[in-house]
Design a protein around this motif. Sequence first.
Motif, PDB file in Angstrom:
ATOM      1  N   VAL A 173      38.184  23.942  44.075  1.00 44.08           N
ATOM      2  CA  VAL A 173      38.542  24.517  42.773  1.00 44.08           C
ATOM      3  C   VAL A 173      37.450  24.222  41.750  1.00 44.08           C
ATOM      4  N   GLY A 174      37.033  22.968  41.678  1.00 44.66           N
ATOM      5  CA  GLY A 174      35.995  22.584  40.711  1.00 44.66           C
ATOM      6  C   GLY A 174      34.717  23.387  40.904  1.00 44.66           C
ATOM      7  N   GLY A 189      29.251  19.398  33.955  1.00 44.63           N
ATOM      8  CA  GLY A 189      29.795  18.056  33.732  1.00 44.63           C
ATOM      9  C   GLY A 189      31.326  18.060  33.708  1.00 44.63           C
ATOM     10  N   LEU A 190      31.892  19.038  32.976  1.00 43.57           N
ATOM     11  CA  LEU A 190      33.366  19.110  32.883  1.00 43.57           C
ATOM     12  C   LEU A 190      33.987  19.419  34.241  1.00 43.57           C
ATOM     13  N   GLY A 191      33.311  20.285  35.025  1.00 41.15           N
ATOM     14  CA  GLY A 191      33.816  20.610  36.364  1.00 41.15           C
ATOM     15  C   GLY A 191      33.903  19.364  37.238  1.00 41.15           C
ATOM     16  N   ILE A 192      32.838  18.539  37.186  1.00 41.96           N
ATOM     17  CA  ILE A 192      32.812  17.310  37.997  1.00 41.96           C
ATOM     18  C   ILE A 192      33.888  16.339  37.504  1.00 41.96           C
ATOM     19  N   LEU A 193      34.034  16.258  36.157  1.00 43.74           N
ATOM     20  CA  LEU A 193      35.053  15.375  35.577  1.00 43.74           C
ATOM     21  C   LEU A 193      36.458  15.802  36.027  1.00 43.74           C
ATOM     22  N   ALA A 194      36.696  17.128  36.031  1.00 39.00           N
ATOM     23  CA  ALA A 194      38.010  17.639  36.447  1.00 39.00           C
ATOM     24  C   ALA A 194      38.303  17.235  37.886  1.00 39.00           C
ATOM     25  N   ILE A 195      37.284  17.293  38.747  1.00 41.85           N
ATOM     26  CA  ILE A 195      37.467  16.923  40.158  1.00 41.85           C
ATOM     27  C   ILE A 195      37.867  15.437  40.254  1.00 41.85           C
ATOM     28  N   LEU A 196      37.127  14.572  39.534  1.00 40.08           N
ATOM     29  CA  LEU A 196      37.394  13.130  39.625  1.00 40.08           C
ATOM     30  C   LEU A 196      38.777  12.783  39.071  1.00 40.08           C
ATOM     31  N   LEU A 242      42.986  19.960  31.808  1.00 37.55           N
ATOM     32  CA  LEU A 242      42.279  20.118  33.088  1.00 37.55           C
ATOM     33  C   LEU A 242      42.914  19.255  34.177  1.00 37.55           C
ATOM     34  N   ILE A 243      43.324  18.036  33.803  1.00 35.27           N
ATOM     35  CA  ILE A 243      43.957  17.162  34.805  1.00 35.27           C
ATOM     36  C   ILE A 243      45.171  17.867  35.394  1.00 35.27           C
ATOM     37  N   GLY A 244      46.034  18.396  34.493  1.00 28.63           N
ATOM     38  CA  GLY A 244      47.260  19.057  34.956  1.00 28.63           C
ATOM     39  C   GLY A 244      46.970  20.221  35.885  1.00 28.63           C
ATOM     40  N   GLN A 245      45.997  21.039  35.507  1.00 28.84           N
ATOM     41  CA  GLN A 245      45.676  22.211  36.328  1.00 28.84           C
ATOM     42  C   GLN A 245      45.050  21.800  37.659  1.00 28.84           C
ATOM     43  N   ALA A 246      44.165  20.796  37.623  1.00 30.57           N
ATOM     44  CA  ALA A 246      43.492  20.369  38.859  1.00 30.57           C
ATOM     45  C   ALA A 246      44.503  19.801  39.846  1.00 30.57           C
ATOM     46  N   VAL A 247      45.440  18.992  39.339  1.00 31.46           N
ATOM     47  CA  VAL A 247      46.469  18.415  40.217  1.00 31.46           C
ATOM     48  C   VAL A 247      47.295  19.537  40.865  1.00 31.46           C
ATOM     49  N   GLY A 248      47.691  20.525  40.024  1.00 36.30           N
ATOM     50  CA  GLY A 248      48.470  21.655  40.553  1.00 36.30           C
ATOM     51  C   GLY A 248      47.711  22.394  41.643  1.00 36.30           C
TER      52      GLY A 248
END
Length: 521
Positions: free
Chosen positions: A152-153, A383-390, A125-131
């Motif tokens: 995105v999140g 929860g995972l969506g918020i985590l991905a954003i952070l 998720l980190i990789g995709q969110a950064v992209g």
Amino acid sequence: MFIVFVAITLGITYWAAKRTKTATDFYAAGRGVTGLQNGLAIAGDYMSAASFLGIAALVYFNGFFGLIFSVGWLVGWPIILFLIAERLRNLGKFTYADVASFRLRQGPVRTMAAIGSLIVVIWYLIGQAVGAGQLLHTLVPQISYRESIVIVGGLIIIYVTFGGMKATTWVQIIKAGLLLGGATLIALGVMAHEGFSFEKLFSDAVAAHPKHMEIMKSVVRIGDKSNPIESISLGLTLMFGTAGLPHILMRFFTVTDAKAARKSVLYGTCFIGYFYILTFIIGFGAIVLVANNPQYVVDVTKNVLNLKGGGSMPAVYLAHAIGGDLFLGFIAAVAFATILAVVSGLTLAGASALSHDIYANVIMKGKSTEAQEVWVSKLCVVGLGILAILLGIAFEKQNVAYIVALTFSIAACANFPILVLSVFWRGLTTRGAVLGGYTGIFGSIGLLLIGPTVWTKVLGMGPAIFPYDFPTFVVLPAVLIVAYVASVTDHSESAKQERAMFDAQKVRSETGLGAEAAASH
């Protein structure tokens, strides 16, 4: 373009939400997906932004070496086809932990499998969110990097919470079609510019690239030292990591039966293989048309490769060089769609590990109702969506392809070996699976932390304690040894029962007798 795509996908989500009634609908699209649809969806799930933007960027900076990534990522598919797809469909219900814990003690094995899945999902998720953040911010400078990650999140949370696997599947199918079409157009544009001659493409690229002939060598690593162990470890990571990704394994539970599972791998492999051939042409095309071009490069006098908007942008700029603003808008929308599709698959896999494995089977010991389980799953999605954003905001400056490779090493060292041992080896006991699994999880994370990527580049602590970027070469054999020794020395009554249950598991995995049926509605 963005708005059109988002509108279409939200429409699909609304359609899917009306048809998502049971847990089977939510996690596995009612098991009514055909082989071809699932093949496209697998391709859509797998051809992530990291492979579209990341491999093109690796080829752009390093030349031929970037191809190791695309070949490695493709070679994992025959393993899935011959070893895993059919047996997964026959033994599992919603997650890969169903298969790993089929004849073992539910609590410890599911907990270990869910922890492995969650770590893989969160890193990915980190990789995709950064992209996604870099892409939106570069294309629409009015939206800041942080705002784009929040957008995105938010979209992901809406897709997965309301539409479940049905919406996710159709978002992935549409995105696969768009991505294959867009990449084909870019590659055709490059070849037309070079008079459809590969010889001219390569000689122009060698002339334009500051490393000149060096870019045609295949051994040199992304760093400084060329090293056979590093290359073998990278190959193992990409190959077995594919077969341990929870969001890919989850797709096999959506098809009607084992035959459709095999077909979907076949179709998926064809689409993915074709796509990776294109990324190679796109990477070399970017060297010819994007490098040295003052429109895209920060300062031509200092570094002809250094692009505005960061290292993941060659493919996007190449689209602009070939087809102007309109084509750039289309490719950017496709890349954005790519990220949304992959992240929705990931989020669903993470949420199902939490709700189906941990909540329903470990905490409630199988006594929860379907409605409770789906409700917990939806909470986990938020929860995972918020985590991905952070996390996306925290990891803004990292190269996306590295982050994804780290994910693969955890998948290759923890999920893959335990899955294969539990299906194929009679001797595996709960003790062996749990100790082996944790060896894989903590071994790969520990060595990644003291390896060059994190220790030297991220933390700046000087030379790395462990010299290799990818720990699979060391950790994977260790996992197999630990699981073997712990199982062979286990003489408890439960271990004897687990070995005795292997025959029944084998019959079901080979024949599909007693496998989960498709939903009737």
